[in-house]
Design an enzyme around this catalytic site. Structure first.
Site, PDB file in Angstrom:
ATOM      1  N   ASP B   7      36.969  31.461  34.309  1.00  0.00           N
ATOM      2  CA  ASP B   7      37.799  32.325  33.241  1.00  0.00           C
ATOM      3  C   ASP B   7      36.440  32.912  32.624  1.00  0.00           C
ATOM      4  O   ASP B   7      35.695  32.462  31.960  1.00  0.00           O
ATOM      5  CB  ASP B   7      38.338  31.311  32.433  1.00  0.00           C
ATOM      6  N   GLU B  68      40.185  34.911  36.843  1.00  0.00           N
ATOM      7  CA  GLU B  68      41.267  35.762  35.912  1.00  0.00           C
ATOM      8  C   GLU B  68      40.903  36.925  35.813  1.00  0.00           C
ATOM      9  O   GLU B  68      39.916  37.543  35.385  1.00  0.00           O
ATOM     10  CB  GLU B  68      41.082  34.819  34.455  1.00  0.00           C
ATOM     11  N   ASP B 141      38.884  24.771  26.369  1.00  0.00           N
ATOM     12  CA  ASP B 141      38.934  26.257  27.081  1.00  0.00           C
ATOM     13  C   ASP B 141      38.397  26.367  28.387  1.00  0.00           C
ATOM     14  O   ASP B 141      38.648  27.432  29.033  1.00  0.00           O
ATOM     15  CB  ASP B 141      38.177  27.219  26.082  1.00  0.00           C
TER      16      ASP B 141
END
Lengths: 193, 193
Positions: B7, B68, B141
């Site tokens: 990410d 991502e 996260d």
């Protein structure tokens, strides 16, 4: 002092190398474009650009890498690839302990022509004149890489700190300093790159 | 097959590592966040993120890195740094000959929950369930990094080519395939990243 200018791009990444003497006399060393094949996948294109930039850095051993700053509001079809190419140039310099400077296209035009909105051909002519070249730098779009290197060499060094050296600036240098400070105020908090 | 999900981010870059067996049974291996200090200059921040990603790749030797996808219309204050972090992940993989896949957040949510607009907490719960974890993945996260790895493992493999395997898909896989194809059609020509 050897300065390498980089005009970042994923398809064509301009590289220009100059030498700046103590009297600010500038000499041309090299200009070229590092390319990646648009038919390749993104990861292999980034690898090609990175390897090309590393080859240039190792060959010319610059004391400073000056990179054209990328802004998020630019053409969104290519801005992310451009930002990534700029990131690779920063990485390649940082891995070798070479300091990095970022300059906006407006700063570069102003430093070279005295006009932050100068036409491309005017910038190219002045790049050739400043570097003592008999012909315009080739390939044409690599002139931007030379101009961002020249911009760093000609920057008024006390200006960004608002130092007392500003009073000794030429009119063009003073305009450059003002535009640079405005750009810092305008863009500084935005962390564009 | 070891899959590393990334990410991307310049301040916090999530990394999640899973193993996908031949029966698509998934096992948790690792999750963490690679950080850079916002007080450092951009070049040193990129170097810190790159070094952190290389350390993870060399430690877990993934067969695939799933990242991502970044879009230019995202929050423009951070999008360039995010794109640069994604570029470094692609570079680190390409330097080692590891294939790279890019997946949108919508694809990841759809693959994991059956709903491309699922809430973050729902995705985290399903990530924990799919990986057989007793607690939600920590740090919170970094769950996005695990979800983009899981997304790659669970992707309907024939779907992107419109292959005949689609008729054997579960309803969730079929929705995933449709969304993925739409995303490809919508974003494919834009070269967002």
């Amino acid at each position: 002092m050897i300065i390498m200018g980089v005009d970042p791009g994923l398809t064509r990444c301009g590289v220009g190398v100059i030498e700046a003497g103590v009297t600010r006399r500038l000499s041309f060393i090299h200009v070229d474009v590092v390319r990646s094949d648009p038919k390749l996948s993104q990861d292999l294109r980034l690898l090609a650009i990175y390897n090309g930039l590393v080859e240039k850095i190792e060959r010319f051993a610059p004391d400073m890498v000056s990179i054209e700053r990328v802004f998020a509001q630019e053409n969104r079809n290519t801005v992310l690839g451009t930002a990534q190419a700029a990131g690779l140039a920063m990485l390649a310099a940082a891995q070798r302990g070479i300091p990095v400077a970022l300059h906006t296209p407006t700063e570069a035009k102003l430093a070279i022509t005295g006009n932050g909105k100068a036409e491309k051909i005017q910038v190219e002519r002045m790049v050739a004149r400043v570097l003592g070249l008999n012909t315009l730098p080739q390939p044409a779009d690599a002139a931007d890489a030379l101009s961002v290197a020249i911009c760093h060499a000609l920057r008024p060094q006390g200006a960004l700190q608002g130092g007392e050296r500003e009073q000794h600036l030429t009119p063009a240098q003073r305009r450059w300093a003002e535009a640079s400070q405005q750009a810092t105020r305008r863009h500084g908090a935005r962390r564009d790159m």
